[in-house]
Structures are given as C-alpha cells and as structure tokens.
Scaffold this motif. Structure first.
Motif, short mmCIF file in Angstrom:
data_model
loop_
_atom_site.label_atom_id
_atom_site.label_comp_id
_atom_site.label_asym_id
_atom_site.label_seq_id
_atom_site.Cartn_x
_atom_site.Cartn_y
_atom_site.Cartn_z
N PRO A 1 45.99 15.43 34.25
CA PRO A 1 47.36 14.36 34.65
C PRO A 1 48.35 14.85 34.92
CG PRO A 1 45.90 14.58 32.84
CD PRO A 1 45.59 15.54 33.12
N TYR A 2 49.50 15.98 35.02
CA TYR A 2 50.75 16.31 35.60
C TYR A 2 50.76 16.75 36.74
CZ TYR A 2 51.57 12.63 31.49
OH TYR A 2 51.17 11.65 30.80
N HIS A 3 49.63 17.68 37.30
CA HIS A 3 50.27 18.87 38.06
C HIS A 3 48.26 19.51 37.88
CE1 HIS A 3 50.01 19.85 33.66
NE2 HIS A 3 49.74 21.54 34.16
N TYR A 4 48.16 20.03 38.98
CA TYR A 4 47.65 20.94 39.02
C TYR A 4 47.14 22.58 38.18
CZ TYR A 4 45.86 18.10 42.51
OH TYR A 4 45.66 16.52 43.65
N PHE A 5 46.28 22.94 37.86
CA PHE A 5 45.91 23.85 37.68
C PHE A 5 44.91 25.40 38.26
CE2 PHE A 5 42.48 21.51 35.76
CZ PHE A 5 41.05 22.51 35.08
N GLN A 6 44.86 26.24 38.25
CA GLN A 6 44.26 27.07 39.73
C GLN A 6 43.21 27.88 38.67
OE1 GLN A 6 45.50 31.17 40.32
NE2 GLN A 6 43.10 31.02 41.98
N ILE A 7 42.04 28.08 39.02
CA ILE A 7 41.28 29.65 37.94
C ILE A 7 40.99 30.63 38.85
CG2 ILE A 7 39.52 29.97 36.32
CD1 ILE A 7 39.44 26.44 35.43
N ASP A 8 40.98 32.32 38.63
CA ASP A 8 41.00 32.54 39.54
C ASP A 8 39.70 32.46 39.94
OD1 ASP A 8 43.87 33.40 39.45
OD2 ASP A 8 43.89 35.49 38.89
N THR A 9 38.56 32.47 38.61
CA THR A 9 37.07 33.10 39.44
C THR A 9 36.92 32.14 38.02
OG1 THR A 9 38.00 34.57 40.50
CG2 THR A 9 35.02 34.33 40.08
N ILE A 10 35.51 31.58 38.52
CA ILE A 10 34.91 30.66 37.18
C ILE A 10 33.73 30.77 37.64
CG2 ILE A 10 34.90 28.64 38.48
CD1 ILE A 10 34.93 26.84 35.58
N ILE A 11 32.61 31.18 37.09
CA ILE A 11 31.26 31.63 36.97
C ILE A 11 30.53 30.32 35.89
CG2 ILE A 11 29.36 33.12 36.31
CD1 ILE A 11 31.54 35.34 36.48
N LEU A 12 29.87 29.64 36.79
CA LEU A 12 28.67 29.04 35.93
C LEU A 12 27.51 29.02 35.98
CD1 LEU A 12 30.17 25.55 38.18
CD2 LEU A 12 30.73 25.98 35.79
N SER A 13 27.12 28.99 35.00
CA SER A 13 25.20 29.02 34.45
C SER A 13 24.36 28.03 34.11
CB SER A 13 24.63 30.30 33.74
OG SER A 13 25.05 30.76 33.17
N THR A 14 23.08 28.08 33.79
CA THR A 14 22.65 26.25 32.86
C THR A 14 23.07 27.35 31.50
OG1 THR A 14 21.08 28.25 33.01
CG2 THR A 14 20.61 26.65 34.66
N LYS A 15 23.57 28.34 31.21
CA LYS A 15 24.49 28.41 29.68
C LYS A 15 26.08 28.77 29.53
CE LYS A 15 19.63 30.51 29.32
NZ LYS A 15 19.07 30.36 28.41
N PHE A 16 26.06 29.29 30.46
CA PHE A 16 27.08 29.27 30.27
C PHE A 16 29.11 29.24 31.37
CE2 PHE A 16 26.45 33.47 31.67
CZ PHE A 16 27.28 33.79 32.63
N ILE A 17 30.01 28.83 30.90
CA ILE A 17 30.96 29.06 31.98
C ILE A 17 32.12 30.32 31.50
CG2 ILE A 17 33.32 27.81 32.78
CD1 ILE A 17 31.25 25.12 31.65
N PHE B 1 32.70 30.79 41.93
CA PHE B 1 34.10 30.28 42.55
C PHE B 1 35.75 30.69 42.90
CE2 PHE B 1 31.29 26.13 41.11
CZ PHE B 1 30.56 25.46 42.92
N GLN B 2 35.77 31.12 43.67
CA GLN B 2 37.17 31.96 43.34
C GLN B 2 38.29 30.54 43.42
OE1 GLN B 2 34.77 33.17 46.12
NE2 GLN B 2 33.92 35.02 44.68
N GLY B 3 39.17 30.68 43.27
CA GLY B 3 40.79 30.18 43.44
C GLY B 3 39.90 28.67 43.16
N LEU B 4 39.53 27.89 41.73
CA LEU B 4 39.34 26.65 42.20
C LEU B 4 40.29 26.35 41.67
CD1 LEU B 4 37.78 24.78 41.74
CD2 LEU B 4 36.88 25.31 39.22
N ARG B 5 41.06 25.34 42.37
CA ARG B 5 42.48 24.28 41.65
C ARG B 5 41.32 22.78 41.50
NH1 ARG B 5 46.67 21.76 44.62
NH2 ARG B 5 48.39 22.15 44.32
N LEU B 6 42.21 22.58 40.49
CA LEU B 6 41.71 20.98 39.94
C LEU B 6 43.06 19.91 39.38
CD1 LEU B 6 38.07 22.06 37.94
CD2 LEU B 6 38.36 20.86 39.70
#
Length: 103
Positions: free
Chosen positions: A33-49, A25-30
């Motif tokens: 509680p008081y704001h959003y945070f944005q991660i440039d790139t996140i890689i998910l697998s069954t073993k790690f994030i 996922f690129q540009g993930l914005r989540l």
C-alpha cells in the motif's frame, strides 16, 4: 557488492532444481500500500512458496532475536535479524496475494 555475490552463489545452486515443478524469481519487487518490497529469491511450486533472503558476510556471525552481528578482525557490526526481514516479507506477500485473489 558482497550481497550481490551471495545472491549469484545462491542462484548457481538453485539452477539444479527441476524447472518443470518450480518457478524461481530473483529480485522480485512488488507493491504494498505505501511502498514496494523486494524479495531476493522466491520459489513457487504447487505445494509451497519459499522466500530466500540471501546474506553474504565474511567472518563469524552471531544471531539473536532482534539482530545478527558480523564479527571480523575489524570488530563487530550489527544488522537487523534477517529472520525478521523474511517474516515481514511473508506478511507483505500474503497481503499482495490477498489483494490479487491468489491462494
């Protein structure tokens, strides 16, 4: 614009990962509680994030605990240490996962 170019370059290299065993996922914005945070790139697998914070600065860089500095012919400019930024994103993502009962 420089940061965007760095992210595009990172995306190019990530396209060679096996799509069947990773989600990217690129540009993930989540919400947090008081704001959003944005991660440039996140890689998910069954073993790690894996969280990737992309920087693209010309010249040399110098890294210390609190900041990193970009050194060019125009002088030196300081920025927040990207390792601290990724640590903060990790904590925010863990909070988000806890709220949503993941992991």
């Amino acid at each position: 614009m420089s940061g965007h170019k760095g992210e595009v370059n990172t995306d190019f290299h990530l396209q060679f990962l096996d799509d069947k065993s990773h989600l990217i996922f690129q540009g993930l914005r989540l919400p947090h509680p008081y704001h959003y945070f944005q991660i440039d790139t996140i890689i998910l697998s069954t073993k790690f994030i894996l969280l990737i914070e992309t920087k693209n600065h010309p010249g040399s860089i110098k890294l210390d605990e609190n900041q990193f500095s970009q050194i060019t012919g125009h002088g030196e400019k300081g920025y927040t240490n990207p390792l601290l930024q990724v640590q903060r994103h990790k904590e925010q993502l863990q909070d988000w996962l806890d709220v949503h009962s993941w992991f």
